[in-house]
Design an enzyme around this catalytic site. Structure first.
Site, PDB file in Angstrom:
ATOM      1  N   ASP A  46     -15.516  30.719 -12.263  1.00 56.31           N
ATOM      2  CA  ASP A  46     -14.843  29.715 -13.091  1.00 56.31           C
ATOM      3  C   ASP A  46     -15.719  28.481 -13.253  1.00 56.31           C
ATOM      4  O   ASP A  46     -16.254  27.955 -12.268  1.00 56.31           O
ATOM      5  CB  ASP A  46     -13.514  29.313 -12.444  1.00 56.31           C
ATOM      6  CG  ASP A  46     -12.773  28.273 -13.256  1.00 56.31           C
ATOM      7  OD1 ASP A  46     -11.946  28.662 -14.102  1.00 56.31           O
ATOM      8  OD2 ASP A  46     -13.015  27.059 -13.050  1.00 56.31           O
ATOM      9  N   TYR A  51     -17.798  20.231 -16.414  1.00 60.00           N
ATOM     10  CA  TYR A  51     -18.515  20.238 -15.141  1.00 60.00           C
ATOM     11  C   TYR A  51     -20.025  20.058 -15.323  1.00 60.00           C
ATOM     12  O   TYR A  51     -20.739  19.847 -14.340  1.00 60.00           O
ATOM     13  CB  TYR A  51     -18.289  21.556 -14.388  1.00 60.00           C
ATOM     14  CG  TYR A  51     -16.859  21.904 -14.077  1.00 60.00           C
ATOM     15  CD1 TYR A  51     -15.822  20.975 -14.204  1.00 60.00           C
ATOM     16  CD2 TYR A  51     -16.522  23.189 -13.658  1.00 60.00           C
ATOM     17  CE1 TYR A  51     -14.512  21.319 -13.925  1.00 60.00           C
ATOM     18  CE2 TYR A  51     -15.215  23.546 -13.367  1.00 60.00           C
ATOM     19  CZ  TYR A  51     -14.212  22.612 -13.511  1.00 60.00           C
ATOM     20  OH  TYR A  51     -12.919  22.967 -13.238  1.00 60.00           O
ATOM     21  N   LYS A  76     -13.978  26.209 -20.009  1.00 60.77           N
ATOM     22  CA  LYS A  76     -12.904  25.388 -20.574  1.00 60.77           C
ATOM     23  C   LYS A  76     -13.428  24.449 -21.664  1.00 60.77           C
ATOM     24  O   LYS A  76     -14.567  23.964 -21.596  1.00 60.77           O
ATOM     25  CB  LYS A  76     -12.254  24.562 -19.455  1.00 60.77           C
ATOM     26  CG  LYS A  76     -11.827  25.394 -18.256  1.00 60.77           C
ATOM     27  CD  LYS A  76     -11.295  24.534 -17.133  1.00 60.77           C
ATOM     28  CE  LYS A  76     -11.135  25.338 -15.854  1.00 60.77           C
ATOM     29  NZ  LYS A  76     -12.433  25.589 -15.188  1.00 60.77           N
ATOM     30  N   HIS A 107      -8.887  22.511 -21.301  1.00 58.60           N
ATOM     31  CA  HIS A 107      -8.996  21.915 -19.967  1.00 58.60           C
ATOM     32  C   HIS A 107      -7.837  20.955 -19.664  1.00 58.60           C
ATOM     33  O   HIS A 107      -7.284  20.948 -18.568  1.00 58.60           O
ATOM     34  CB  HIS A 107     -10.335  21.189 -19.821  1.00 58.60           C
ATOM     35  CG  HIS A 107     -10.800  21.055 -18.426  1.00 58.60           C
ATOM     36  ND1 HIS A 107     -12.127  20.936 -18.077  1.00 58.60           N
ATOM     37  CD2 HIS A 107     -10.131  21.013 -17.244  1.00 58.60           C
ATOM     38  CE1 HIS A 107     -12.246  20.834 -16.764  1.00 58.60           C
ATOM     39  NE2 HIS A 107     -11.045  20.862 -16.236  1.00 58.60           N
TER      40      HIS A 107
END
Length: 294
Positions: A46, A51, A76, A107
């Site tokens: 994931d 990120y 996401k 997200h």
């Protein structure tokens, strides 16, 4: 019921119960963590555009030598990309160096500008419509779509107008943030829950909790295994323990069967002291419909 090793999505796809989470993993460490995890039995990874590690995740997948077809890969849509979902999808595919995503999530239901201010000119329902369009038009690129950080209030706004019911809702879940209202609602709608931050937080007090340690001793595992196993024992739920340390990556994949009584013990932890590991500062949290844990 024994702990599950996989769950079936409403698309018919199989999602491995335990995945490697990569939130907050430091640059230079993510690639190795993904490579090591996949070489040692993980089949679920994931990540997210937010990120800023999709490139490294893609490099780790390639370095592992595990075929893409054996991996369940999630990323996401970032908050500033709500108006540009198609472009964002292509960017994620390119960075991950993959022809398709197994799961693509919104997200947050929180459209934002490039400087991370609320974009009041755009409704996140329109973002979902764009994601539906891409899913329906390009099943070769997106195998399933879902949401993340959705409360019951947001789901109740989405489902009456959705052409595609979200396959997954990824939310923070641990004994101090059990969100049972969301869990029960998603179970009733056939939406798989994915638990992020299952340990609570870095250096979580849950790891020192008396109940957690008692159950860990009884099952001859680490306290973290009990916290991860909790969600593998809840119907229709998957879980994302995160680590960049080899020994912990290996340990986190050990799932134990918990009795109903043990599960209830865990849910009673910190019954008067709930906390979130993820409480973003950009919100006006309550005004956006994100309640405290319950």
């Amino acid at each position: 019921m024994p702990a599950s090793t996989s769950v079936k999505l409403n698309t018919g796809a199989i999602m491995p119960t335990v995945g490697l989470g990569t939130w907050k993993s430091q640059p230079g460490q993510v690639e190795h963590a993904v490579e090591f995890a996949l070489k040692n039995g993980y089949k679920h990874v994931d990540t997210a555009a937010a990120y800023s590690n999709e490139n490294e995740v893609g490099q780790g997948i390639k370095a592992s030598g595990v075929s893409r077809e054996q991996i369940f890969l999630t990323t996401k849509l970032n908050n500033p990309d709500h108006k540009n979902a198609a472009k964002a999808l292509e960017s994620s595919l390119q960075k991950l160096n993959t022809p398709y995503l197994d799961l693509w999530l919104m997200h947050w239901p929180a459209p934002m500008t490039s400087d991370f201010k609320a974009d009041k000119s755009h409704d996140w329902l329109d973002t979902w419509k764009s994601m539906e369009d891409l899913f329906l038009a390009h099943p070769d690129k997106v195998k399933a779509i879902g949401v993340s950080n959705f409360s019951v209030e947001f789901l109740e706004r989405l489902l009456p107008v959705a052409r595609v019911v979200p396959a997954v809702n990824q939310i923070e879940l641990h004994p101090s943030c059990p969100q049972q209202d969301v869990v029960k609602y998603c179970q009733s709608k056939g939406i798989v829950l994915t638990a992020y931050s299952p340990l609570g937080s870095d250096n979580s007090p849950l790891l020192k909790n008396e109940v957690v340690n008692k159950l860990a001793a009884a099952h001859n595992v680490q306290p973290a295994n009990i916290l991860v196993s909790l969600w593998a024992n809840v119907s229709g739920t998957t879980v994302l323990p995160k680590s960049v340390t080899n020994s912990r990556i290996l340990s986190n994949s050990t799932i134990v069967d918990l009795s109903d009584a043990e599960i209830q013990e865990l849910f009673k932890i910190d019954g008067t002291h709930h906390f979130r590991a993820c409480h973003p500062g950009w919100t006006g949290w309550g005004s956006l419909g994100f309640p405290d844990c319950n």
